[in-house]
Enzyme design. Structure first.
Site, PDB file in Angstrom:
ATOM      1  N   LYS A   1       0.646   1.452  14.394  1.00  0.00           N
ATOM      2  CA  LYS A   1       2.063   0.937  15.738  1.00  0.00           C
ATOM      3  C   LYS A   1       3.137   1.778  15.579  1.00  0.00           C
ATOM      4  O   LYS A   1       3.142   2.232  16.594  1.00  0.00           O
ATOM      5  CB  LYS A   1       2.798  -0.448  15.571  1.00  0.00           C
ATOM      6  CG  LYS A   1       1.677  -1.845  15.795  1.00  0.00           C
ATOM      7  CD  LYS A   1       2.487  -3.799  15.348  1.00  0.00           C
ATOM      8  CE  LYS A   1       3.198  -3.158  14.412  1.00  0.00           C
ATOM      9  NZ  LYS A   1       2.434  -3.101  13.052  1.00  0.00           N
TER      10      LYS A   1
ATOM     11  N   ARG B   1       6.859 -11.065  17.709  1.00  0.00           N
ATOM     12  CA  ARG B   1       5.894 -11.126  16.615  1.00  0.00           C
ATOM     13  C   ARG B   1       6.057 -12.458  16.342  1.00  0.00           C
ATOM     14  O   ARG B   1       4.587 -13.536  15.022  1.00  0.00           O
ATOM     15  CB  ARG B   1       6.362 -11.170  15.148  1.00  0.00           C
ATOM     16  CG  ARG B   1       6.386 -10.110  14.609  1.00  0.00           C
ATOM     17  CD  ARG B   1       6.755  -9.610  13.399  1.00  0.00           C
ATOM     18  NE  ARG B   1       5.843  -8.770  12.483  1.00  0.00           N
ATOM     19  CZ  ARG B   1       6.643  -7.424  12.238  1.00  0.00           C
ATOM     20  NH1 ARG B   1       7.071  -6.748  13.312  1.00  0.00           N
ATOM     21  NH2 ARG B   1       5.920  -7.032  11.346  1.00  0.00           N
TER      22      ARG B   1
ATOM     23  N   ARG C   1       1.432   4.453   2.663  1.00  0.00           N
ATOM     24  CA  ARG C   1       2.405   4.457   3.305  1.00  0.00           C
ATOM     25  C   ARG C   1       3.363   5.017   2.523  1.00  0.00           C
ATOM     26  O   ARG C   1       3.797   5.040   1.359  1.00  0.00           O
ATOM     27  CB  ARG C   1       2.814   3.335   4.233  1.00  0.00           C
ATOM     28  CG  ARG C   1       2.735   3.483   5.614  1.00  0.00           C
ATOM     29  CD  ARG C   1       3.234   2.103   6.401  1.00  0.00           C
ATOM     30  NE  ARG C   1       3.364   0.519   5.704  1.00  0.00           N
ATOM     31  CZ  ARG C   1       3.817  -0.346   6.584  1.00  0.00           C
ATOM     32  NH1 ARG C   1       2.881   0.007   8.357  1.00  0.00           N
ATOM     33  NH2 ARG C   1       3.892  -1.577   6.337  1.00  0.00           N
TER      34      ARG C   1
ATOM     35  N   ARG D   1       7.759   1.733   0.498  1.00  0.00           N
ATOM     36  CA  ARG D   1       8.848   0.449   0.650  1.00  0.00           C
ATOM     37  C   ARG D   1       8.354  -0.561  -0.188  1.00  0.00           C
ATOM     38  O   ARG D   1       6.957  -0.635  -0.893  1.00  0.00           O
ATOM     39  CB  ARG D   1       8.021   0.013   1.689  1.00  0.00           C
ATOM     40  CG  ARG D   1       8.844   0.886   3.093  1.00  0.00           C
ATOM     41  CD  ARG D   1       8.076   0.505   4.782  1.00  0.00           C
ATOM     42  NE  ARG D   1       7.526  -1.227   4.824  1.00  0.00           N
ATOM     43  CZ  ARG D   1       7.435  -1.655   6.283  1.00  0.00           C
ATOM     44  NH1 ARG D   1       6.643  -0.696   7.039  1.00  0.00           N
ATOM     45  NH2 ARG D   1       7.073  -2.712   6.168  1.00  0.00           N
TER      46      ARG D   1
ATOM     47  N   ARG E   1       1.086 -10.345   4.356  1.00  0.00           N
ATOM     48  CA  ARG E   1       2.321  -9.913   5.769  1.00  0.00           C
ATOM     49  C   ARG E   1       0.596 -10.532   6.848  1.00  0.00           C
ATOM     50  O   ARG E   1       1.055 -10.818   7.769  1.00  0.00           O
ATOM     51  CB  ARG E   1       2.782  -8.773   5.444  1.00  0.00           C
ATOM     52  CG  ARG E   1       3.814  -8.578   5.098  1.00  0.00           C
ATOM     53  CD  ARG E   1       4.957  -7.190   4.387  1.00  0.00           C
ATOM     54  NE  ARG E   1       4.730  -6.693   5.909  1.00  0.00           N
ATOM     55  CZ  ARG E   1       3.522  -5.285   4.986  1.00  0.00           C
ATOM     56  NH1 ARG E   1       4.764  -4.813   3.889  1.00  0.00           N
ATOM     57  NH2 ARG E   1       4.316  -3.923   5.572  1.00  0.00           N
TER      58      ARG E   1
END
Ligand code: ADP
Length: 288
Positions: A67, A144, A178, A222, A233
Site C-alpha cells: 500500500k 481499518r 521490509r 520495524r 496483524r
C-alpha cells in the site's frame, strides 16, 4: 483548532455518520455552533465541488501488500499528499509525549490503536495540511475498522477505494523483507519472491526493492515486522479490516487490484486501471 479537526473528533466520540464536504467545513461558523450539528445540517458535496478539488482516495490491503509503495508513487504523480496512519503512529512513538508510552505495546503486539486515538492523529495531520493549503489526499492504512469508515464517511467524501491484493503465501515474506533507511526514512524490501506456477496457477516474481549504496548500512527493521507480530496483524486484518472492503463494495467505490508481480509489472497496470498516464519526468521521480 481547525473546523475539520473538531468535526472528526466529535464524530469519533459521538459516532456521527452525517456527510459534510471540505468546502462546507471551511465556511463553517467558528463559534456557537455545535460541530456535530453542523455535520448533520451540511449537504453532500455537489458534482461541481468534487470537480474543483483534488482526488480523495483510500488504499486498502493486508500488511505487506505494498500500500505504502503504490500510494506514495501515486501521490507524487498526482501532486497530492500521501497520508499513512502507520507513519503518524510511528512519528508519535518516536516522540517523548505521553501518548507514545500508551502506543508502544499496542503496536509492537500487532494490535490496532483505538479509533479515538487514530482519528485524533489523522485530524491533526489533516488540519496541518489544511493550514498549508493542501488539497486532496491518498489515505493509506485508514480506515481499518468499519467504525473508522463510518466516521470518515461523516466528514469527507471519498471518491475511490483501491483494494490491493496479493497472494497470501507471499505476504509474510514481504513483511519480513521490509527495511527502512534510518537516515532518509525511505522504505525498501530485501525479499525476492519467486513462486513457481503450479496446478494451472501462474507463478509470481517480485524483485527486491534494494536501497542505494548510501542507505545500505543504515537499514533498520520495524519492531512489528517479526513473524509472530505479522501473523497477528494478518489475523486482525481479516477480522477487523476486511469488513471495510465490503463497506465500500456496497457503495460501488471499491476497485479491486490483484498485483501481478513486482513494481515493474504492477505499476503500469495500476496506472492503466486508474486511467492515469505517467510522463517521463514523473517516471524519473517515482524511480528515485
Ligand atoms: N487506522 C488505524 N487504526 C488502528 N491502528 C492503526 C491504524 N493505522 C495504523 N495503525 C497502527 O499502526 C501500526 C502500523 O500500521 P501500518 O504501518 O499501516 O502497518 P501495515 O504494514 O500492517 O499496513 C498498526 O499495526 C496499528 O497498530
Amino acid at each position: 483548532m481547525a473546523a475539520l479537526t473538531r468535526l472528526l473528533r466529535s464524530a469519533a466520540t459521538s459516532g456521527s455518520t452525517a456527510r459534510i464536504s471540505l468546502s462546507t467545513l471551511a465556511s463553517e461558523p467558528k463559534t456557537g455552533f455545535p460541530a456535530g450539528l453542523a455535520a448533520r445540517l451540511a449537504p453532500a458535496p455537489t458534482r461541481k465541488e468534487r470537480d474543483e478539488r483534488n482526488v480523495q482516495w483510500v488504499f486498502l490491503g493486508c500488511p505487506g501488500v505494498g500500500k505504502g509503495t503504490y500510494a506514495s508513487r501515486l501521490s507524487q504523480l498526482l501532486g497530492i499528499p500521501h497520508i499513512a496512519t502507520g507513519d503518524l503512529v510511528r512519528e508519535e512513538l518516536a516522540s517523548t509525549g505521553p501518548l507514545s508510552q500508551k502506543l508502544v505495546d499496542i503496536v509492537n503486539q500487532g494490535k490496532l490503536v483505538s479509533d479515538e486515538i487514530i482519528v485524533e492523529l489523522l485530524s491533526k495531520r489533516l488540519s496541518k495540511g489544511e493550514e498549508k493549503g493542501e488539497s486532496g489526499f491518498i489515505l493509506d492504512g485508514f480506515p481499518r475498522t468499519v467504525r473508522q469508515a463510518e466516521i470518515l464517511e461523516g466528514v469527507m467524501d471519498i471518491d475511490l477505494v483501491v483494494n490491493l491484493k496479493l497472494r497470501k503465501d507471499v505476504l509474510m515474506e514481504k513483511c519480513l523483507g521490509r527495511r527502512i533507511c534510518s537516515e532518509c526514512g525511505k522504505n525498501f524490501n530485501l525479499a525476492r519472491i519467486n513462486v513457481e506456477g503450479q496446478n494451472g496457477q501462474p507463478g509470481m516474481y517480485m524483485p527486491p526493492l534494494l536501497p542505494p549504496s548510501g542507505c545500505m548500512t543504515k537499514l533498520i527493521t520495524r519492531a512489528d515486522d517479526t513473524e509472530e507480530v505479522v501473523k497477528e496483524r494478518l489475523r486482525i486484518y481479516n477480522d477487523m479490516s476486511q469488513p471495510v472492503e465490503e463497506f465500500y463494495r456496497r457503495q460501488g467505490k471499491l476497485l479491486e487490484f490483484d498485483l501481478p508481480g513486482g513494481i515493474p509489472e504492477s505499476w503500469p497496470k495500476l496506472l492503466q486501471v486508474l486511467s492515469l498516464e505517467e510522463h517521463d519526468e514523473d517516471k524519473q521521480l517515482a524511480a528515485a
